[in-house]
Scaffold this motif. Structure first.
Motif, PDB file in Angstrom:
ATOM      1  N   UNK A  99       0.840  -1.193  -0.075  1.00 10.02           N
ATOM      2  CA  UNK A  99      -0.035   0.045   0.012  1.00 10.02           C
ATOM      3  C   UNK A  99       0.801   1.305   0.155  1.00 10.02           C
ATOM      4  N   UNK A 100       0.511   2.431  -0.283  1.00 11.99           N
ATOM      5  CA  UNK A 100       0.957   3.687  -0.535  1.00 11.99           C
ATOM      6  C   UNK A 100       0.936   4.148   0.982  1.00 11.99           C
ATOM      7  N   UNK A 101       1.931   4.742   1.530  1.00  9.73           N
ATOM      8  CA  UNK A 101       1.930   5.758   2.835  1.00  9.73           C
ATOM      9  C   UNK A 101       2.057   4.500   3.791  1.00  9.73           C
ATOM     10  N   UNK A 102       2.282   5.051   5.015  1.00 10.75           N
ATOM     11  CA  UNK A 102       2.491   4.221   6.188  1.00 10.75           C
ATOM     12  C   UNK A 102       1.253   4.543   7.365  1.00 10.75           C
ATOM     13  N   UNK A 103       0.277   5.441   6.777  1.00  6.49           N
ATOM     14  CA  UNK A 103      -0.745   5.645   8.121  1.00  6.49           C
ATOM     15  C   UNK A 103      -1.621   4.693   8.261  1.00  6.49           C
ATOM     16  N   UNK A 134       4.832   8.343  15.451  1.00  7.53           N
ATOM     17  CA  UNK A 134       3.615   7.459  15.625  1.00  7.53           C
ATOM     18  C   UNK A 134       2.676   8.013  14.533  1.00  7.53           C
ATOM     19  N   UNK A 135       1.903   7.312  14.325  1.00  6.38           N
ATOM     20  CA  UNK A 135       0.602   7.461  13.104  1.00  6.38           C
ATOM     21  C   UNK A 135      -0.495   7.095  13.775  1.00  6.38           C
ATOM     22  N   UNK A 136      -1.544   7.548  13.372  1.00  8.76           N
ATOM     23  CA  UNK A 136      -2.849   7.214  13.705  1.00  8.76           C
ATOM     24  C   UNK A 136      -3.546   5.986  12.908  1.00  8.76           C
ATOM     25  N   UNK A 137      -4.144   5.039  13.538  1.00 15.15           N
ATOM     26  CA  UNK A 137      -4.719   3.969  12.937  1.00 15.15           C
ATOM     27  C   UNK A 137      -6.257   4.046  12.859  1.00 15.15           C
ATOM     28  N   UNK A 138      -6.888   3.513  12.188  1.00 15.66           N
ATOM     29  CA  UNK A 138      -8.318   3.556  12.115  1.00 15.66           C
ATOM     30  C   UNK A 138      -8.805   2.368  12.797  1.00 15.66           C
ATOM     31  N   UNK A 139      -9.710   2.326  13.605  1.00 19.01           N
ATOM     32  CA  UNK A 139     -10.242   1.051  14.481  1.00 19.01           C
ATOM     33  C   UNK A 139     -11.132   0.151  13.589  1.00 19.01           C
ATOM     34  N   UNK A 140     -10.898  -0.755  14.032  1.00 16.67           N
ATOM     35  CA  UNK A 140     -11.685  -2.091  13.308  1.00 16.67           C
ATOM     36  C   UNK A 140     -13.240  -1.863  13.795  1.00 16.67           C
ATOM     37  N   UNK A 141     -14.114  -2.421  12.942  1.00 18.06           N
ATOM     38  CA  UNK A 141     -15.391  -2.489  13.084  1.00 18.06           C
ATOM     39  C   UNK A 141     -15.787  -3.175  14.433  1.00 18.06           C
ATOM     40  N   UNK A 142     -14.926  -4.165  14.782  1.00 22.26           N
ATOM     41  CA  UNK A 142     -15.165  -5.195  16.004  1.00 22.26           C
ATOM     42  C   UNK A 142     -14.344  -4.451  17.146  1.00 22.26           C
ATOM     43  N   UNK A 199       5.591   4.433  11.351  1.00 20.66           N
ATOM     44  CA  UNK A 199       6.244   4.456  10.112  1.00 20.66           C
ATOM     45  C   UNK A 199       7.570   5.172  10.320  1.00 20.66           C
ATOM     46  N   UNK A 200       7.619   6.537  10.375  1.00 25.66           N
ATOM     47  CA  UNK A 200       8.432   7.488  10.937  1.00 25.66           C
ATOM     48  C   UNK A 200       9.421   7.805   9.417  1.00 25.66           C
ATOM     49  N   UNK A 201      10.533   8.042   9.844  1.00 20.21           N
ATOM     50  CA  UNK A 201      11.778   8.209   8.656  1.00 20.21           C
ATOM     51  C   UNK A 201      12.688   7.352   9.145  1.00 20.21           C
ATOM     52  N   UNK A 202      13.901   7.120   8.018  1.00 20.54           N
ATOM     53  CA  UNK A 202      15.069   6.399   8.372  1.00 20.54           C
ATOM     54  C   UNK A 202      16.252   7.299   8.009  1.00 20.54           C
ATOM     55  N   UNK A 203      17.472   7.385   8.693  1.00 24.68           N
ATOM     56  CA  UNK A 203      18.323   7.979   8.335  1.00 24.68           C
ATOM     57  C   UNK A 203      19.605   7.215   7.745  1.00 24.68           C
ATOM     58  N   UNK A 204      19.792   7.462   6.470  1.00 19.87           N
ATOM     59  CA  UNK A 204      20.822   6.821   5.421  1.00 19.87           C
ATOM     60  C   UNK A 204      22.232   7.444   5.775  1.00 19.87           C
ATOM     61  N   UNK A 205      23.069   6.443   6.356  1.00 22.25           N
ATOM     62  CA  UNK A 205      24.480   7.141   6.502  1.00 22.25           C
ATOM     63  C   UNK A 205      25.245   6.309   5.396  1.00 22.25           C
TER      64      UNK A 205
END
Length: 293
Positions: free
Chosen positions: A161-165, A244-252, A262-268
């Motif tokens: 999927x696109x994105x990490x949210x 931290x990313x916000x997640x949608x709650x499940x119906x149950x 998700x966040x970021x990563x540092x490339x060295x």
């Protein structure tokens, strides 16, 4: 004049001529030797002056420096690795049950593809990929020996999927739809800007090494002549910085949503550069300048 007297005069003239010739040859040889010695003295003096005036004629010094730099890159994609695994008495029953569970998972992943509900997932077929299918007979060892447990059908897949949210929602949807037949193998993040971040980090590492080399050369009264070698050190490393990313709650409501960060990563990047250095020319004070001081 008698013949004997004439012969004596001839011999005398011949002797004088030979003596003059020998003296001329000696003078010429002495002049040649003197010229050669003077030429060698001049050449040696000239070389000495060149070495003193041009430090680059002296042996060069090498300096090895390692530079390092990091760049941050935003994660903008999610990969879920999972498998549908079924153990049954026959191959046919195992495959049938596994395929049914896979259809349920695919349907759940594509719930958001038919409407504008942004809270639902949309994983089209081109973003759901089978990576391997295996069917193996499973055994157990008992007191009676090896006993067949049936046939295991395992269909390994990747959902993207696109994105990490919605990464947590992706995990929960797969687990809920597949039930006990799902084995979740892992979650990976992708970053479309990673290649550019790696390139910029490598250039920054070069700048870091050059700046360090310049500082060392200046401190030692040297100057950099050229770069001899330039080699990347090891592989690019990435460190994760979570956000931290916000997640949608499940119906149950009884099911606790899976939190994902998700966040970021540092490339060295690291690079090793070998420089050649030479001492700076030394400015000698003249005697008149010393007297004036």
């Amino acid at each position: 004049m008698s013949d004997s007297m004439l012969s004596w005069n001839a011999r005398k003239l011949l002797a004088l001529g030979l003596a003059a010739a020998l003296l001329a040859l000696g003078a010429l040889f002495a002049l040649t030797v003197s010229s050669t010695v003077n030429a060698e003295d001049v050449a040696e003096k000239k070389i000495s002056e060149e070495v003193r005036e041009w430090p680059d004629k002296q042996p060069l010094t090498t300096l090895t420096i390692e530079g390092a730099a990091s760049r941050s890159v935003q994660r903008d994609g999610t990969l879920a690795r999972f498998s549908i695994t079924v153990l049954d008495k026959s191959v046919r029953e195992a495959v049938s049950t596994g395929n049914s569970a896979l259809i349920d998972v695919r349907t759940a992943l594509q719930m958001g593809c038919n409407d504008d509900d942004t809270e639902q997932l949309c994983v089209p077929n081109d973003q759901l990929q089978t990576t391997a299918i295996r069917i193996n007979e499973q055994f157990d060892w008992t007191e009676q020996g090896r006993v067949s447990l049936g046939f295991e059908y395992r269909n390994s897949l990747v959902a993207r999927i696109d994105g990490v949210d919605k990464a947590g929602l992706l995990i929960d949807t797969i687990l809920n739809a597949g039930g006990d037949h799902v084995r979740f193998d892992g979650l990976d993040f992708t970053a479309s800007g990673r290649a550019e971040a790696e390139r910029l980090a490598l250039l920054d590492a070069i700048d870091d090494a050059v700046a360090t080399a310049n500082s060392i050369a200046e401190h030692m009264d040297y100057e950099i002549v050229r770069v001899v070698e330039l080699n990347p050190v090891g592989n690019l490393t990435a460190a994760r910085a979570t956000l931290e990313s916000e997640e949608a709650a499940m119906a149950d409501g009884s099911f606790e949503p899976t939190p994902v960060f998700g966040g970021t990563e540092s490339v060295t990047a690291r690079i090793q550069i070998v420089f050649e250095l030479r001492p700076l020319p030394q400015v000698e004070e003249t005697e008149s300048g010393a007297d004036d001081g």
